[in-house]
Design a protein around this motif. Sequence first.
Motif, PDB file in Angstrom:
ATOM      1  N   ALA A 275       0.841  -1.212   0.000  1.00  0.00           N
ATOM      2  CA  ALA A 275       0.000   0.000   0.000  1.00  0.00           C
ATOM      3  C   ALA A 275       0.867   1.249   0.000  1.00  0.00           C
ATOM      4  O   ALA A 275       0.556   2.242  -0.682  1.00  0.00           O
ATOM      5  N   LEU A 276       1.982   1.210   0.730  1.00  0.00           N
ATOM      6  CA  LEU A 276       2.874   2.379   0.773  1.00  0.00           C
ATOM      7  C   LEU A 276       3.492   2.641  -0.604  1.00  0.00           C
ATOM      8  O   LEU A 276       3.627   3.796  -1.020  1.00  0.00           O
ATOM      9  N   SER A 277       3.854   1.576  -1.330  1.00  0.00           N
ATOM     10  CA  SER A 277       4.439   1.744  -2.674  1.00  0.00           C
ATOM     11  C   SER A 277       3.444   2.421  -3.611  1.00  0.00           C
ATOM     12  O   SER A 277       3.807   3.336  -4.362  1.00  0.00           O
ATOM     13  N   LEU A 278       2.189   1.951  -3.575  1.00  0.00           N
ATOM     14  CA  LEU A 278       1.160   2.552  -4.437  1.00  0.00           C
ATOM     15  C   LEU A 278       0.925   4.014  -4.051  1.00  0.00           C
ATOM     16  O   LEU A 278       0.768   4.891  -4.917  1.00  0.00           O
ATOM     17  N   PHE A 279       0.926   4.276  -2.762  1.00  0.00           N
ATOM     18  CA  PHE A 279       0.744   5.648  -2.259  1.00  0.00           C
ATOM     19  C   PHE A 279       1.874   6.543  -2.785  1.00  0.00           C
ATOM     20  O   PHE A 279       1.635   7.643  -3.297  1.00  0.00           O
ATOM     21  N   ALA A 280       3.121   6.042  -2.694  1.00  0.00           N
ATOM     22  CA  ALA A 280       4.274   6.835  -3.157  1.00  0.00           C
ATOM     23  C   ALA A 280       4.152   7.170  -4.642  1.00  0.00           C
ATOM     24  O   ALA A 280       4.520   8.258  -5.078  1.00  0.00           O
ATOM     25  N   GLU A 281       3.600   6.222  -5.409  1.00  0.00           N
ATOM     26  CA  GLU A 281       3.436   6.471  -6.848  1.00  0.00           C
ATOM     27  C   GLU A 281       2.363   7.507  -7.128  1.00  0.00           C
ATOM     28  O   GLU A 281       2.397   8.195  -8.147  1.00  0.00           O
TER      29      GLU A 281
END
Length: 352
Positions: free
Chosen positions: A55-61
């Motif tokens: 979820a954090l990776s998608l948020f960063a994108e």
Amino acid sequence: MTTLGILGGGQLGRMLAMAAARLGIDCHIYCPDAGSPAARVSAAATVAGYHDEGALSLFAEAVDAVTTEFENVPAATARFLAARVPVHPSAEALEIAQDRVAEKSFLNGIGIETAPWRSVDTLDDLNAALDEIGPRGILKTRRLGYDGKGQVRLEGPEDATEAFAAMAGAPAVLEGFAAFEREISVIAARGTDGAVRCYEPGENRHSEGILRTTTVPAQIDAATRNAALAMAERIVSALDYVGVIGVEMFVMEGGALLVNEIAPRVHNTGHWTLEGCAVSQFEQHVRAVCGLPLGDPARHSDAVMENLIGNDIDTVPALLAEPGAALHLYGKGDARPGRKMGHVTRLRARVG
Ligand SMILES: Nc1ncnc2c1ncn2[C@@H]1O[C@H](COP(=O)(O)OP(=O)(O)O)[C@@H](O)[C@H]1O
Ligand SMILES: [Mg+2]
């Protein structure tokens, strides 16, 4: 179009998102709870845990920059995101502010006085600390305290056993009791270019460890005021900080200043800036973390900010009818005792 990611979904995130909107910036809230006060005024929201790397990776994108509205966001979360997108304040600043021992060591290390303190892991540590720094003190958990939670006052060595038990095994710190004349805070901002802007120090009244009112300006002389501003500037520069920080201070008899704690985020004692200044602490923080130039922190008016805590929410009908009262409600469901439900600011003609 810029999108700012905010870790945390409380009222501070809500007011940040509203300030960002005024600058044409969308916010994306990341918080473990659905329907948070901040998510309900933002363009996007992710409901996931702070350790959920997917979820954090998608948020960063999905965002151009990330900030925090909640100081207990795990430093590892900030670090994970910082490898992908600019994150302010830094994981290092969060780590220092999250641990009272790291915080006081940092402050003392840059020449800033605090109340005397000792690290306490055992009852023997506590008894030794009481011997060294005097009979009256406050035992606080090192981590996760807020609004006076995780703290016990000691009037003498006879209180040691009970106070230690109240920590429930959590690492703690004993602070000597500071017999202050008043409490003040400086809301400071530092930009990506290193520019520092401070708001006028406010004077803070607490009861039961919770902030009740902030009055601006604080009743302090010019030398104390300048020393307070210089301290805040020293702190943000030493941290290489970007964003708004709240620096809580005790003013002792004679004007000496002790720093109580630092909060690496917008701060309850800066809410008056929404009405008292052209650029509020919330807009200032958004500007800083998005790499924009900082705004003018000058106040056009004096102000008194009053928190609405728990049942104070029952006074809303009267506040709605009160001329000049600027009311802010955080959209929280349940008015539990001690819960911050909103605040009201009253402006006064500026004096001085
Ligand atoms: N060492 C101290 N001496 C006297 N009063 C204190 C001391 N530490 C805290 N307090 C009082 O308790 C309030 C809350 O403590 P603080 O350390 O700021 O915890 P929190 O993280 O809950 O804000 C302070 O604003 C102050 O009024
Ligand atoms: Mg505090």
